[in-house]
Scaffold this motif. Structure first.
Motif, short mmCIF file in Angstrom:
data_model
loop_
_atom_site.label_atom_id
_atom_site.label_comp_id
_atom_site.label_asym_id
_atom_site.label_seq_id
_atom_site.Cartn_x
_atom_site.Cartn_y
_atom_site.Cartn_z
N MET A 1 1.08 -1.58 -0.27
CA MET A 1 -0.09 -0.39 -0.17
C MET A 1 1.26 1.15 -0.80
N ASP A 3 2.68 4.91 0.99
CA ASP A 3 2.51 5.78 2.04
C ASP A 3 1.68 6.98 2.30
N ALA A 4 0.77 6.78 2.84
CA ALA A 4 0.41 8.08 3.41
C ALA A 4 1.24 9.22 3.47
N LEU A 7 1.21 11.71 0.65
CA LEU A 7 -0.31 12.36 -0.33
C LEU A 7 -0.21 13.75 0.08
N ASP A 58 -1.44 4.66 -7.97
CA ASP A 58 -1.24 3.77 -6.96
C ASP A 58 -2.30 3.04 -6.18
N LEU A 60 -5.45 3.50 -5.47
CA LEU A 60 -6.60 4.38 -4.71
C LEU A 60 -7.47 4.06 -4.62
N ALA A 83 -7.67 0.89 -0.22
CA ALA A 83 -5.94 1.35 0.38
C ALA A 83 -6.14 3.05 0.25
N GLY A 84 -7.65 3.64 -0.20
CA GLY A 84 -7.31 5.13 0.05
C GLY A 84 -8.23 5.69 0.38
N GLN A 86 -7.76 4.20 3.55
CA GLN A 86 -6.89 4.00 5.11
C GLN A 86 -6.38 4.74 4.63
N ALA A 87 -6.05 5.35 3.34
CA ALA A 87 -4.62 6.36 3.17
C ALA A 87 -5.04 7.74 3.49
N ASP A 90 -4.85 7.67 7.27
CA ASP A 90 -3.43 7.46 7.41
C ASP A 90 -3.11 8.95 8.23
N TRP A 91 -3.24 10.07 6.80
CA TRP A 91 -2.84 11.09 6.94
C TRP A 91 -3.31 11.52 7.32
#
Length: 207
Positions: A1, A3-4, A7, A58, A60, A83-84, A86-87, A90-91
């Motif tokens: 995945m 790395d957030a 972004l 990517d 996402l 995944a998007g 989650q990103a 996380d960000w």
């Protein structure tokens, strides 16, 4: 995945908007502008289209269809992938507690509703610790300057920053209190249905 932390703020806002509904890039641009998100980041069409393409590469977000109406160009509709989603979370987790990247913090704050109420409170508490340390540092600097008889005209910027930090801490404490006592509705589940319907994204809105 992916790395957030890599972004960009506009990438986070695009992904967060797609949490609401699948839409094509034209819809994204228009919705972000209608919400005045250009206060937070520049909303240039070229940048948004480029960012959407990168997010797709990517993994996402993904294409889910292509629309064509009349003589209009084809419009590709995108959906948010897990995944998007989650990103984005996380960000926001990484940026919400920070005090040294104000532009990123503003975007994180605008998207903080993507996290659970209790987690936002915890992250704000972490930020409060850093705010208090910065306030103490500025006060110590002002006291040291006064002890050295530094002319006040050289200290006006430091005074301004100290006042802004005090105001920031007071505002954040107020926000935290409303989150804790639940007087501030939080998350999609707590938005009244008639309000959700009023602001719901639909293709008809952008016809």
């Amino acid at each position: 995945m992916p790395d957030a932390s890599r972004l960009t703020p506009i990438a986070v806002m695009i992904l967060a908007t797609l949490r609401e509904a699948d839409m094509h890039t034209y819809e994204l641009v228009r919705l972000l502008k209608e919400r005045r998100d250009d206060r937070l980041v520049p909303l240039q069409k070229g940048t948004i289209y480029h960012t959407v393409a990168r997010l797709e590469r990517d993994g996402l977000l993904a294409e889910v269809g292509v629309d064509r109406e009349g003589n209009r160009p084809e419009r590709t509709t995108y959906t948010l992938l897990d995944a998007g989603r989650q990103a984005v979370e996380d960000w926001v987790r990484a940026e919400l507690p920070q005090i040294d990247r104000q532009s990123d913090f503003r975007v994180a704050l605008s998207e903080a509703h993507n996290l659970e109420r209790d987690e936002v409170v915890t992250l704000l508490d972490q930020r409060r610790t850093m705010l208090e340390a910065s306030i103490a540092e500025h006060r110590a600097g002002l006291e040291s300057a006064a002890d050295r008889d530094t002319p006040e005209q050289f200290l006006v910027e430091l005074q301004r920053q100290a006042a802004l930090l005090d105001a920031e801490l007071a505002w954040q404490d107020s926000l935290r209190a409303r989150l804790v006592d639940r007087t501030l509705p939080w998350g999609v589940a707590e938005i009244p249905e008639h309000i959700k319907n009023k602001h719901r994204v639909s293709r008809e809105t952008f016809a």
